[in-house]
Scaffold this motif. Structure first.
Motif, PDB file in Angstrom:
ATOM      1  N   VAL A 240      -4.852  -4.535  -0.885  1.00 34.97           N
ATOM      2  CA  VAL A 240      -4.902  -3.076  -0.767  1.00 34.97           C
ATOM      3  C   VAL A 240      -6.330  -2.621  -0.495  1.00 34.97           C
ATOM      4  CG1 VAL A 240      -4.423  -0.901  -1.947  1.00 34.97           C
ATOM      5  CG2 VAL A 240      -2.941  -2.878  -2.338  1.00 34.97           C
TER       6      VAL A 240
ATOM      7  N   ASN B 233      -0.354  13.338  -8.107  1.00 29.36           N
ATOM      8  CA  ASN B 233      -0.849  14.548  -7.472  1.00 29.36           C
ATOM      9  C   ASN B 233       0.093  15.723  -7.723  1.00 29.36           C
ATOM     10  OD1 ASN B 233      -2.906  15.593  -5.857  1.00 29.36           O
ATOM     11  ND2 ASN B 233      -1.569  15.596  -4.066  1.00 29.36           N
TER      12      ASN B 233
ATOM     13  N   ILE C  64       8.579  10.562   1.364  1.00 36.65           N
ATOM     14  CA  ILE C  64       7.264  10.168   0.841  1.00 36.65           C
ATOM     15  C   ILE C  64       6.923   8.743   1.262  1.00 36.65           C
ATOM     16  CG2 ILE C  64       5.974   9.660  -1.286  1.00 36.65           C
ATOM     17  CD1 ILE C  64       6.307  12.646  -0.604  1.00 36.65           C
ATOM     18  N   ARG C  65       7.918   7.866   1.179  1.00 35.11           N
ATOM     19  CA  ARG C  65       7.675   6.473   1.538  1.00 35.11           C
ATOM     20  C   ARG C  65       7.382   6.289   3.025  1.00 35.11           C
ATOM     21  NH1 ARG C  65       8.653   3.440  -2.982  1.00 35.11           N
ATOM     22  NH2 ARG C  65       9.736   4.829  -4.384  1.00 35.11           N
TER      23      ARG C  65
ATOM     24  N   ILE D 249      -4.470  11.331  -1.652  1.00 33.18           N
ATOM     25  CA  ILE D 249      -5.477  10.339  -1.276  1.00 33.18           C
ATOM     26  C   ILE D 249      -6.847  11.018  -1.284  1.00 33.18           C
ATOM     27  CG2 ILE D 249      -6.222   8.858   0.637  1.00 33.18           C
ATOM     28  CD1 ILE D 249      -3.330   8.687   1.484  1.00 33.18           C
TER      29      ILE D 249
ATOM     30  N   GLY E  82      -3.362  15.159   1.868  1.00 31.91           N
ATOM     31  CA  GLY E  82      -3.283  16.074   0.730  1.00 31.91           C
ATOM     32  C   GLY E  82      -2.041  15.835  -0.105  1.00 31.91           C
ATOM     33  N   ILE E  83      -0.894  15.675   0.568  1.00 37.02           N
ATOM     34  CA  ILE E  83       0.371  15.460  -0.143  1.00 37.02           C
ATOM     35  C   ILE E  83       0.335  14.166  -0.939  1.00 37.02           C
ATOM     36  CG2 ILE E  83       2.825  14.930   0.174  1.00 37.02           C
ATOM     37  CD1 ILE E  83       2.655  16.818   2.653  1.00 37.02           C
ATOM     38  N   LEU E  84      -0.198  13.122  -0.335  1.00 31.04           N
ATOM     39  CA  LEU E  84      -0.209  11.809  -0.985  1.00 31.04           C
ATOM     40  C   LEU E  84      -1.281  11.709  -2.077  1.00 31.04           C
ATOM     41  CD1 LEU E  84       0.386   9.390   2.029  1.00 31.04           C
ATOM     42  CD2 LEU E  84       2.017  10.051   0.274  1.00 31.04           C
TER      43      LEU E  84
ATOM     44  N   PRO F 195       3.014   7.224   4.560  1.00 27.77           N
ATOM     45  CA  PRO F 195       1.908   6.313   4.881  1.00 27.77           C
ATOM     46  C   PRO F 195       2.006   5.755   6.298  1.00 27.77           C
ATOM     47  CG  PRO F 195       2.746   5.828   2.697  1.00 27.77           C
ATOM     48  CD  PRO F 195       3.684   6.836   3.312  1.00 27.77           C
ATOM     49  N   ARG F 196       3.229   5.463   6.729  1.00 26.33           N
ATOM     50  CA  ARG F 196       3.412   4.913   8.071  1.00 26.33           C
ATOM     51  C   ARG F 196       2.939   5.921   9.133  1.00 26.33           C
ATOM     52  NH1 ARG F 196       9.290   3.020   9.782  1.00 26.33           N
ATOM     53  NH2 ARG F 196       9.626   2.930   7.534  1.00 26.33           N
TER      54      ARG F 196
ATOM     55  N   PHE G 269      -9.155   4.691   0.821  1.00 26.11           N
ATOM     56  CA  PHE G 269      -8.580   5.905   0.250  1.00 26.11           C
ATOM     57  C   PHE G 269      -9.463   6.491  -0.849  1.00 26.11           C
ATOM     58  CE2 PHE G 269      -5.053   2.973   1.329  1.00 26.11           C
ATOM     59  CZ  PHE G 269      -4.654   3.618   2.486  1.00 26.11           C
TER      60      PHE G 269
ATOM     61  N   PHE H  47       1.822   2.129  -3.369  1.00 27.51           N
ATOM     62  CA  PHE H  47       0.696   2.693  -4.119  1.00 27.51           C
ATOM     63  C   PHE H  47       0.542   4.184  -3.815  1.00 27.51           C
ATOM     64  CE2 PHE H  47      -3.917   3.493  -4.758  1.00 27.51           C
ATOM     65  CZ  PHE H  47      -3.969   3.221  -6.112  1.00 27.51           C
ATOM     66  N   LEU H  48       0.705   4.544  -2.552  1.00 23.61           N
ATOM     67  CA  LEU H  48       0.540   5.947  -2.170  1.00 23.61           C
ATOM     68  C   LEU H  48       1.697   6.797  -2.688  1.00 23.61           C
ATOM     69  CD1 LEU H  48      -0.980   5.600   1.391  1.00 23.61           C
ATOM     70  CD2 LEU H  48      -2.113   5.779  -0.811  1.00 23.61           C
ATOM     71  N   SER H  49       2.813   6.160  -2.896  1.00 25.28           N
ATOM     72  CA  SER H  49       3.943   6.846  -3.498  1.00 25.28           C
ATOM     73  C   SER H  49       3.604   7.198  -4.962  1.00 25.28           C
ATOM     74  CB  SER H  49       5.144   5.902  -3.398  1.00 25.28           C
ATOM     75  OG  SER H  49       6.287   6.492  -3.856  1.00 25.28           O
TER      76      SER H  49
ATOM     77  N   THR I 275       0.831  -1.209   0.000  1.00 29.70           N
ATOM     78  CA  THR I 275       0.000   0.000   0.000  1.00 29.70           C
ATOM     79  C   THR I 275       0.865   1.258   0.000  1.00 29.70           C
ATOM     80  OG1 THR I 275      -1.714  -1.188   1.181  1.00 29.70           O
ATOM     81  CG2 THR I 275      -1.881   1.186   1.164  1.00 29.70           C
ATOM     82  N   ASP I 276       1.968   1.233   0.732  1.00 31.61           N
ATOM     83  CA  ASP I 276       2.857   2.402   0.777  1.00 31.61           C
ATOM     84  C   ASP I 276       3.371   2.742  -0.610  1.00 31.61           C
ATOM     85  OD1 ASP I 276       2.389   1.961   3.413  1.00 31.61           O
ATOM     86  OD2 ASP I 276       4.481   1.903   4.036  1.00 31.61           O
TER      87      ASP I 276
ATOM     88  N   TRP J 121      -0.942   5.926   9.106  1.00 31.00           N
ATOM     89  CA  TRP J 121      -1.614   4.827   9.807  1.00 31.00           C
ATOM     90  C   TRP J 121      -1.649   5.102  11.309  1.00 31.00           C
ATOM     91  CZ3 TRP J 121      -2.900   4.270   5.373  1.00 31.00           C
ATOM     92  CH2 TRP J 121      -2.190   3.702   4.328  1.00 31.00           C
TER      93      TRP J 121
ATOM     94  N   THR K  85       0.406   7.704  -6.080  1.00 36.63           N
ATOM     95  CA  THR K  85      -0.612   8.767  -6.100  1.00 36.63           C
ATOM     96  C   THR K  85       0.018  10.117  -5.757  1.00 36.63           C
ATOM     97  OG1 THR K  85      -1.299   8.401  -3.802  1.00 36.63           O
ATOM     98  CG2 THR K  85      -2.451   7.158  -5.504  1.00 36.63           C
ATOM     99  N   TYR K  86       1.078  10.088  -4.935  1.00 36.81           N
ATOM    100  CA  TYR K  86       1.805  11.335  -4.651  1.00 36.81           C
ATOM    101  C   TYR K  86       2.372  11.922  -5.942  1.00 36.81           C
ATOM    102  CZ  TYR K  86       5.800  14.283  -3.658  1.00 36.81           C
ATOM    103  OH  TYR K  86       6.705  15.304  -3.681  1.00 36.81           O
TER     104      TYR K  86
ATOM    105  N   PHE L  74      -8.496  -0.236  -1.161  1.00 41.75           N
ATOM    106  CA  PHE L  74      -8.732   0.901  -2.051  1.00 41.75           C
ATOM    107  C   PHE L  74      -9.857   1.801  -1.540  1.00 41.75           C
ATOM    108  CE2 PHE L  74      -6.665  -2.169  -4.888  1.00 41.75           C
ATOM    109  CZ  PHE L  74      -5.686  -1.371  -5.434  1.00 41.75           C
TER     110      PHE L  74
END
Lengths: 213, 213
Positions: B102, A207, B11-12, B80, B76-78, B15-16, B107, A199-201, A196-197, B19, A203-204, B104
């Motif tokens: 995932v 964006n 960025i990576r 999502i 916002g940054i990611l 997500p952590r 998000f 994936f969000l990388s 998932t991380d 959560w 979408t970043y 989905f």
């Protein structure tokens, strides 16, 4: 070979170099310049020279790199072809996908068994690997001196299972549960794949590109 | 918010953080110090302060971070919760594992359809997603203005399919094929998950630890 700690970033690039060197060896090519190798892996020549300087001096001015020497060096650093013994925990879709996707034989890893708690999966064979009951796991690890466990089980019991694996003498854990697990004070290596991380990388990036235009 | 480029490494980690912040918000906690957050995510307080300073100033001396402000900033940054439209290419084990793994919906991503070339898979429903014929893909992407394609197809045709996706106006590609694909001169974002590379990163750690002892 230098005995320094190589940064995780460089380590993560080594497989990519290796795939290219394998292709070159297969094509009968004996040496390659940093520039040519750079083009193949989509990096710059100076980045490649810098990466390789982390673990020794392989290149020669005007000659380039010897493909076979470099292959052996990278194979050695990555600990490939040591015949490590592997088990899979959790024979669901993710576990099956991992067995299918990763070419363990190519690196001489032996996947000895899978384990699951669901009765309907026990006794099945996936990618030539037999699924055993989770109850047999502890004895199996000790009897076969298993090195690596691939963790494709549910999140809630992940840490408990990791503790059990460590007690039984496992040396490395490849974690697909999506939660962080800890090897505590043990010497066990843990590598987590956080799908998932990643994936969000993505979408970043989308964006950011949208914000730029 | 600062408009600087945030490093991929930061960025990576986002997500952590997210959560943890989600857990805090759910527990009704409104603010948290960098030290407390650090403990939750297994990092140091100074690393967290440094990461957050990349995209603005959220913390206040003696107050810490406001959980909701930070969550919104990271979300916002990611990118999502923008309702991005997603399709899956290749409804085999890997594709199915991704859909399963995932979250989905969490998000607000919409997985509209899967596509496959194998006749026996067309018409199936996996994780509530219908598998259509690959022949319908181009029209579907344009009709629905699909944003993201998840690539779970074979290696050999990967780049060809990527070129087709780009022509049809896709904005991001999540690549599970195990080969590098290129978006060429287009503005399309590509994020690759190299499962085998992560495995070799694990064997490197095991190998190094064995050398140390």
């Amino acid at each position: 070979m230098k005995k320094t700690n190589i940064s995780p970033k460089v380590i993560r690039r080594l497989p990519r170099y290796l795939w290219s060197l394998d292709d070159l060896a297969e094509a009968g090519i004996e040496r390659i310049s940093s520039g040519e190798l750079a083009e193949r892996v989509g990096m710059t020549a100076s980045q490649i020279r810098q990466d390789f300087s982390c673990f020794g001096e392989f290149g020669q001015q005007g000659y380039g790199y010897n493909v076979e020497t470099l292959r052996k060096a990278i194979t050695g650093i990555l600990g490939i072809c040591k015949g490590y013994k592997v088990i899979l925990l959790g024979a669901g879709r993710i576990g099956q996908a991992v067995l299918e996707q990763v070419d363990f034989q190519r690196f001489r890893f032996h996947v000895l068994s899978a384990f699951d708690i669901r009765p309907e999966r026990i006794g099945l064979t996936i990618c030539d690997v037999l699924v055993r009951s989770e109850e047999e796991m502890d004895d199996f690890i000790r009897e076969h001196s298993v090195d690596i466990a691939i963790l494709c089980i549910g999140r809630t019991c992940a840490q408990k299972v990791v503790d059990r694996l460590i007690t039984n003498g496992i040396r490395g854990i490849w974690n697909f549960t999506g939660v962080e697990v800890s090897a505590g004070k043990s010497d066990v290596a843990v590598e987590s794949v956080h799908v998932t991380d990643s994936f969000l990388s993505l979408t970043y990036q989308i964006n950011r590109k949208a914000a730029e235009t």
